[in-house]
Design a protein around this motif. Structure first.
Motif, PDB file in Angstrom:
ATOM      1  N   THR A  31      26.153  54.334 -30.560  1.00  0.00           N
ATOM      2  CA  THR A  31      27.372  53.650 -31.025  1.00  0.00           C
ATOM      3  C   THR A  31      28.226  53.104 -29.887  1.00  0.00           C
ATOM      4  O   THR A  31      28.869  52.084 -30.044  1.00  0.00           O
ATOM      5  CB  THR A  31      28.240  54.594 -31.878  1.00  0.00           C
ATOM      6  OG1 THR A  31      28.636  55.710 -31.095  1.00  0.00           O
ATOM      7  CG2 THR A  31      27.511  55.055 -33.121  1.00  0.00           C
ATOM      8  N   GLY A  32      28.205  53.781 -28.748  1.00  0.00           N
ATOM      9  CA  GLY A  32      29.063  53.365 -27.640  1.00  0.00           C
ATOM     10  C   GLY A  32      28.706  52.010 -27.084  1.00  0.00           C
ATOM     11  O   GLY A  32      29.563  51.135 -26.925  1.00  0.00           O
ATOM     12  N   LEU A  43      29.411  49.153 -29.589  1.00  0.00           N
ATOM     13  CA  LEU A  43      30.860  48.933 -29.707  1.00  0.00           C
ATOM     14  C   LEU A  43      31.426  48.268 -28.460  1.00  0.00           C
ATOM     15  O   LEU A  43      32.250  47.351 -28.565  1.00  0.00           O
ATOM     16  CB  LEU A  43      31.579  50.258 -29.965  1.00  0.00           C
ATOM     17  CG  LEU A  43      31.423  50.842 -31.361  1.00  0.00           C
ATOM     18  CD1 LEU A  43      32.054  52.228 -31.434  1.00  0.00           C
ATOM     19  CD2 LEU A  43      32.042  49.931 -32.402  1.00  0.00           C
ATOM     20  N   ARG A  65      30.311  44.629 -28.364  1.00  0.00           N
ATOM     21  CA  ARG A  65      30.951  43.774 -29.358  1.00  0.00           C
ATOM     22  C   ARG A  65      32.457  43.660 -29.157  1.00  0.00           C
ATOM     23  O   ARG A  65      33.023  42.577 -29.271  1.00  0.00           O
ATOM     24  CB  ARG A  65      30.664  44.315 -30.744  1.00  0.00           C
ATOM     25  CG  ARG A  65      31.341  43.529 -31.837  1.00  0.00           C
ATOM     26  CD  ARG A  65      30.932  43.994 -33.180  1.00  0.00           C
ATOM     27  NE  ARG A  65      30.366  42.851 -33.861  1.00  0.00           N
ATOM     28  CZ  ARG A  65      29.819  42.899 -35.032  1.00  0.00           C
ATOM     29  NH1 ARG A  65      29.714  44.040 -35.645  1.00  0.00           N
ATOM     30  NH2 ARG A  65      29.364  41.820 -35.606  1.00  0.00           N
ATOM     31  N   TYR A  66      33.142  44.796 -28.867  1.00  0.00           N
ATOM     32  CA  TYR A  66      34.602  44.801 -28.814  1.00  0.00           C
ATOM     33  C   TYR A  66      35.178  45.035 -27.417  1.00  0.00           C
ATOM     34  O   TYR A  66      36.393  45.036 -27.255  1.00  0.00           O
ATOM     35  CB  TYR A  66      35.151  45.885 -29.754  1.00  0.00           C
ATOM     36  CG  TYR A  66      34.751  45.660 -31.194  1.00  0.00           C
ATOM     37  CD1 TYR A  66      35.313  44.625 -31.934  1.00  0.00           C
ATOM     38  CD2 TYR A  66      33.804  46.476 -31.803  1.00  0.00           C
ATOM     39  CE1 TYR A  66      34.932  44.408 -33.246  1.00  0.00           C
ATOM     40  CE2 TYR A  66      33.421  46.274 -33.113  1.00  0.00           C
ATOM     41  CZ  TYR A  66      33.982  45.242 -33.836  1.00  0.00           C
ATOM     42  OH  TYR A  66      33.612  45.028 -35.130  1.00  0.00           O
ATOM     43  N   ALA A  89      26.263  55.093 -23.278  1.00  0.00           N
ATOM     44  CA  ALA A  89      26.713  53.718 -23.497  1.00  0.00           C
ATOM     45  C   ALA A  89      26.206  52.782 -22.406  1.00  0.00           C
ATOM     46  O   ALA A  89      25.992  51.597 -22.659  1.00  0.00           O
ATOM     47  CB  ALA A  89      28.236  53.662 -23.563  1.00  0.00           C
TER      48      ALA A  89
END
Length: 183
Positions: free
Chosen positions: A74-75, A78, A81-82, A127
């Protein structure tokens, strides 16, 4: 401290393992206190050394692995993308990945000794897409050293353990206040 005593009294070695896993993932559990207290219980003869060590390692390994997997699954997406909204670009992500390949793995090994850092290093490693083998070598060896250090410390402090804990708590709060003001 009551939480730690409750979990160890009710769940024994599994309680030690579960609390460490949850603490390393990031829940507010005083991991060093837990390990030192477990060492003290070994000193008192209420816990056995080998099962306590195995429980501590299992919890540490599980917690740091969960953090790595969360960072990896998820890291990175995310951040990719953000991240631009908080000024993190793919270039910075690549730089962190390269850092981990050069010397950053040692932050996984010795980051256990720094509250807050211990919780973030595995997320960042995941990440940044650090390979699992490299992550495991550094993170798991750090867990062994860290668990052994605090279990031994609790054992060696023996009956003076509660006095030392009280002093550490009192000065720890003062240090946190000073650091908060400075920050």
């Amino acid at each position: 401290m009551e939480l730690i005593q409750h979990w160890i009294a009710n769940y024994g070695y599994f309680g030690i393992s579960a609390l460490l896993a949850l603490g390393i993932v990031g829940l507010p559990i005083p991991d060093e206190t837990l390990l030192a207290f477990a060492g003290y219980l070994i000193f008192k003869g209420e816990l056995m050394a080998v099962p306590t060590g195995v429980a501590a390692l299992a919890g540490s390994f599980c917690g740091i692995t969960i953090s790595y997997i969360l960072g990896r699954t998820t890291g990175y997406p995310l951040l990719h993308r953000y991240g631009k909204y908080v000024r993190i670009t793919d270039k910075e992500i690549t730089r962190v990945h390269d850092f981990y390949h050069r010397v950053g793995g040692f932050s996984l090994t010795f980051g256990y000794y720094i509250a807050g850092v211990r919780h973030l290093t595995a997320y960042v490693a995941g990440a940044s897409k650090l390979e699992y083998g490299t992550f495991a070598a550094f993170a798991y060896s750090g867990a062994v050293i860290w668990c052994a250090t605090f279990l031994t410390l609790g054992y060696l402090l023996g009956d003076r353990w509660s006095e030392i804990l009280e002093l550490a708590h009192r000065f720890g709060i003062r240090a946190a206040i000073v650091l908060g003001v400075v920050a």
